[in-house]
Write an enzyme that holds these catalytic residues in place. Structure first.
Site, short mmCIF file in Angstrom:
data_model
loop_
_atom_site.label_atom_id
_atom_site.label_comp_id
_atom_site.label_asym_id
_atom_site.label_seq_id
_atom_site.Cartn_x
_atom_site.Cartn_y
_atom_site.Cartn_z
N ARG A 3 0.75 -1.16 0.27
CA ARG A 3 0.13 0.46 -0.27
C ARG A 3 1.11 1.40 -0.59
O ARG A 3 0.31 2.39 0.01
CB ARG A 3 -1.25 0.29 0.99
CG ARG A 3 -2.57 -1.58 1.30
CD ARG A 3 -3.27 -1.35 -0.25
NE ARG A 3 -3.72 -1.82 0.48
CZ ARG A 3 -4.87 -2.18 -1.14
NH1 ARG A 3 -4.53 -1.70 -2.45
NH2 ARG A 3 -5.86 -2.50 -0.97
N ASP A 39 -1.21 -13.44 -1.99
CA ASP A 39 -2.01 -12.52 -2.29
C ASP A 39 -3.00 -11.58 -1.09
O ASP A 39 -3.96 -10.69 -1.26
CB ASP A 39 -3.37 -12.94 -2.77
CG ASP A 39 -4.06 -12.23 -3.87
OD1 ASP A 39 -5.21 -12.25 -4.07
OD2 ASP A 39 -2.72 -11.07 -4.79
#
Lengths: 185, 320, 424
Positions: free
Chosen positions: C65, C306
């Site tokens: 992120r 993931d």
């Protein structure tokens, strides 16, 4: 007032069929013009159906109408118990306005069922009068309401639950069942 | 996984979808509705059950007709009603669904009737509210419109009481229809032996037969000997999404005309959840004809909604 | 620092080790396994009795992120989560904000990651500028800056000509392309597998054909161009069969599956659990079985987490509107162990799928305990259960379909470059 120590034994219960005849007799003078019979489900309706036969002549003579009430939507214990799993529609096909209503119930106890029935009737119209008749008054009322006419007065302990049942052959009988979490009429 | 619609005693706590509800509960709602039909025919159409309670119509997706019937139903139960058409208010300022719900709970709403464009919205809200608050799904995306499914089955039962002998056909855009899904679940749960869906392939969802329906692409074949025809509304977007070429061609292949109606049983009834697109899915003659029960559906819709609210709004002490 | 790891069950698939052995580490490298080197005096001893010692896990996809989505997670929290999960090397996709298509951004990311001193970060660069699928990105420059491969993340390239040229260009320089196989028009707005569950729930479906069609294009173009392609997050039985055939043909193809798809199906969506809103969608029982079979027979090379942390609010929306993804770094190990137990796969085979196999795909020196290799290790208790909850997860993303479940496999120590960077 119910004597908490006074429990009735089922042998001491009166015969419902006999009481029915007493009730029919007491009812006769009330059958006049502009009168209607309203039975309260379920016991009151069974009684009414029998009375319609027993008093057929007077009923036909004065053209007395009849209907049924299921007071589920007017009970005062909805907030605690919700609706019953089964309910039947009330059926008042006649005009209540200015009628003399004879309200028929099986066992009169606390008076709450009668209050609910009256509230429901008034939502149909303004009756000229309401006369409450019951097969049995078992004592223990909790409201300033009383039947004007009963076939028998009994005195039962709070722990006992009296109900009218219909037997397999269609005849009516009074029964004592152990008090559980059922609603008190 | 615990069915979020039922409490630990198996009683109805929320009405989110017909799928997952036992037959007993569906019948309880239908039978209770029967009593409310009678109430609607009286002069005083109210009963005091929800007096003092506040029902909040939370419509994130616009619908005047459904919202109105819920309002009428709530008022006939003597409830106070707030109607929030959220698309015009705080939602557009970025307030989340759950924040909107929390604010309304703080204002003492007891019951929420929710409509949203996304499947699962009512479930989301139901998961979030405290135990004493009930949620009724008034339509979520393509997923479910349980009160519609119920009122449709109620209507069928009125005209064709022998449900276990019926052939029912649902015609139209099943792919996008929450009404169709709810109808299918209600019919199959209540034991209707043959439920058919009639639509072009583009308007049927994947593996639809797994819902327990027979699939027809030919309307004439599909309507043969049917007792109930349930029409679905066709929306304009279908032409834009390359699912159909035109509403004219749709009417030609799937429109309910008098000729097609004649293929069904002579006493077959015609239903439509509304609003109708006359000349698109249904011919006016049929919509207004003697086999149509479209208007009674609306009346029964109020009784069904009253029944649902009455069952949810009560205490949960031992059943009487 | 000289570290002696005593008495652990050492599993090093590359070197065929699966035994109770000691491990000796010095100057950030593995010195030896089994025999103590002459004159070795440990400055730190780790008692690994009843524990398993394996190479630090290598994760093919973890979203950190940063740059850009700091309200969802930060480098620090996510790299903490990584080492708490025993992950010592990870690749991150280029769908940051701004997109990783500038060497400067890649350098900055690598630098900041290095400063954390936790897991090694191997960025995947954008295959096309801004991931827009129109112009090629400067793959060579990005490679120099530290990208180990190139990817389009979840964004499909609609122009087949551009895809062809990107693969040709990458093939020229031997770069591996990490591609998701999903036909964009068939998958548009879809949120669940197009089948019975989506039909019941009124959710728009993504048909298996969307993966098969895109995969067919990718494989054919790979064949024509000679590009080395890694298929990210296979999800269909059909996809497994196609990759099997492609490998048999000799194509330079590898692929991975997410741990979520090994253990969950469309039915886990249950009553619209937004934590199951994933891409690719959770599919059928049969797909899950074939994915498992593919992992067992080598068609599928690796398992990845993931890892996609999202903030709490993003999942508190109706299913289709909930943000896609599940947190996963801390679950890679326990989920792999659970899969191995369910499918009766040996521990070394399972561990290899999250260590050496992933490292080979990334082309990085990691995933094994060979002498003189980086001392990146994961020491875990295969029998200790822990409950997945916001409290136990170190990632800023608490979004997991496994929330509330107890999983076996607790990381006790994680070492990176011979330093203990995490202990329980």
């Amino acid at each position: 007032m119910t004597d908490a120590n006074h429990t009735l034994d089922h042998n001491q219960l009166p015969d419902a069929e006999a009481l029915l005849l007493v009730l029919a007799d007491k009812l006769k003078p009330l059958l006049k013009a502009n009168t209607a019979l309203v039975g309260i489900h379920s016991g009151g309706v069974w009684l009414m159906q029998r009375l319609l036969v027993l008093l057929a002549d007077q009923i036909k003579l004065h053209q007395i109408e009849h209907g049924t009430l299921d007071v589920s939507f007017y009970r005062d214990d909805y907030a605690q118990r919700g609706l019953k799993a089964e309910n039947r529609p009330s059926q008042i096909a006649f005009d209540v306005e200015n009628k003399h209503i004879i309200l028929i119930d099986d066992v009169f106890y606390t008076g709450r069922t009668t209050r609910a029935a009256m509230n429901e009737l008034f939502d149909y119209g303004r009756p000229a009068s309401i006369t409450l008749i019951a097969l049995v008054n078992r004592g223990g009322r909790e409201l300033p309401i009383a039947p004007q006419m009963v076939a028998a007065d009994l005195s039962l302990a709070a722990s006992q639950h009296l109900q009218l049942t219909k037997l397999a052959d269609g005849s009516l009988a009074l029964e004592l069942t152990p008090q559980h979490n059922s609603a008190r009429p | 996984m615990n069915n979020p619609q039922l409490d630990t005693d198996g009683q109805l706590r929320h009405l989110l979808s017909i799928e997952g509800l036992p037959k007993k509960i569906l019948n309880q709602i239908l039978d209770t509705a029967e009593s409310f039909v009678g109430v609607a025919e009286r002069e005083v159409k109210k009963v005091p059950l929800l007096r003092g309670k506040t029902v909040c119509n939370l419509f994130f997706e616009n619908s005047t007709r459904t919202r109105t019937t819920f309002e009428i139903a709530a008022k006939r139960l003597s409830a106070d009603v707030i109607s929030l058409n959220v698309s015009t208010s705080s939602q557009s300022k970025g307030e989340t669904i759950l924040d909107t719900v929390d604010n309304l709970i703080a204002m003492h709403a007891d019951m929420f009737v929710v409509r949203h464009a996304q499947s699962g919205a009512a479930h989301l809200i139901a998961k979030h509210v405290p135990p004493h608050i009930h949620v009724i799904n008034a339509g979520d995306g393509r997923h479910s419109h349980p009160t519609q499914g119920l009122l449709d089955v109620f209507t069928i039962r009125k005209y064709k009481p022998e449900l276990h002998n019926l052939r029912v056909a649902i015609v139209g855009d099943v792919l996008h229809s929450r009404v169709a899904r709810s109808e299918i679940h209600a019919l199959t749960t209540l034991g209707v032996p043959e439920v058919r869906v009639i639509a072009p392939k583009t308007l049927l969802p994947a593996q639809v037969e797994k819902l327990g329906v027979h699939v027809y692409h030919d309307m004439d074949e599909g309507l043969k000997d049917v007792d109930v025809i349930m029409m679905l509304r066709l929306q304009n977007e279908r032409m834009n999404g390359a699912m159909l070429p035109s509403s004219e061609e749709y009417f030609k292949t799937y429109g309910l005309t008098p000729e097609r109606l004649a293929l069904a049983k002579p006493d077959a009834i015609v239903m439509h959840p509304g609003p109708m697109n006359r000349g698109v899915e249904i011919d006016s003659t049929v919509a207004d004809g003697k086999q149509s029960v479209i208007l009674p559906q609306v009346t029964y819709g109020i009784a069904i909604r009253m029944a649902v609210m009455a069952i949810l709004g009560g205490g949960t002490g031992a059943a009487l | 620092m000289k570290i002696h790891i005593k008495n652990g069950q050492v599993i090093d698939p590359k070197n065929n080790i699966n035994d109770k052995l000691d491990v000796f580490i010095a100057a950030g490298k593995i010195v030896s396994i089994g025999t103590m080197p002459d004159g070795f005096v440990a400055t730190k001893t780790i008692d690994a009795t009843n524990l398993t010692v394996c190479p630090g896990l290598v994760d093919l996809s973890a979203r950190l992120r940063e740059p850009g989505d700091e309200y969802k997670a930060r480098l620090a929290s996510e790299l903490q989560a990584a080492v708490a999960g025993g992950v010592t090397s990870l690749a991150c996709p280029p769908d940051t904000d701004p997109v990783l298509d500038e060497p400067g951004l890649v350098e900055m990311l690598k630098h900041r990651a290095k400063q954390q001193g936790l897991a090694h970060v191997y960025p995947l660069g954008a295959m096309t500028r801004q991931l827009k699928g129109a112009a090629l990105s400067e793959m060579n420059e990005l490679h120099t800056a530290g990208c180990v491969g190139f990817s389009q993340a979840n964004i499909a390239v609609t122009d087949t000509q551009v895809l062809w040229r990107a693969m040709e260009y990458a093939a020229t320089f031997g770069f591996t392309l990490f591609l998701h196989a999903e036909e964009p028009f068939l998958a548009a707005k879809g949120v669940a597998h197009d089948g019975e569950v989506a039909t019941r729930m009124g959710l728009k479906g993504i048909p298996s054909a969307a993966e098969a069609l895109a995969l067919a294009s990718i494989l054919r173009i790979a064949q024509e161009t000679g590009a080395s392609v890694h298929i990210s997050r296979l999800s269909t039985a059909e996809g497994v069969a196609m990759v099997r055939a492609a490998k048999a043909q000799g194509l330079k193809v590898s692929c991975d599956v997410s741990a979520n798809h090994l253990l969950l199906t469309e039915h886990d969506i249950a009553y619209f659990d937004a934590n199951c809103h994933l891409k690719p969608p959770l599919r059928t029982q049969r797909d899950k079985a074939e994915l498992s079979a593919g992992l067992k027979d080598g068609t599928i090379d690796a398992i990845c987490s993931d890892h996609t942390p999202v903030d709490d609010d993003a999942k508190l929306a109706p299913f289709a509107e909930a943000e896609i993804g599940a947190t996963g770094l801390e679950l890679l190990l326990p989920l792999t162990l659970k899969w191995a137990a369910q499918e009766k796969v040996s521990l070394p085979h399972a561990i290899e799928r999250i260590t050496k196999a992933s490292a080979n795909i990334l082309g990085v020196a990691a995933g094994d305990l060979s002498p003189n290799s980086n001392a990146d290790l994961c020491i875990f208790d295969a029998n200790e259960y822990w409950k997945v909850s916001p409290k136990t997860l170190k990632s800023q993303g608490k979004n997991s379909p496994f929330t509330g479940l107890e999983l076996a496999g607790k990381v006790k120590f994680t070492l990176v470059n011979g330093q203990v960077v995490y202990h329980d």
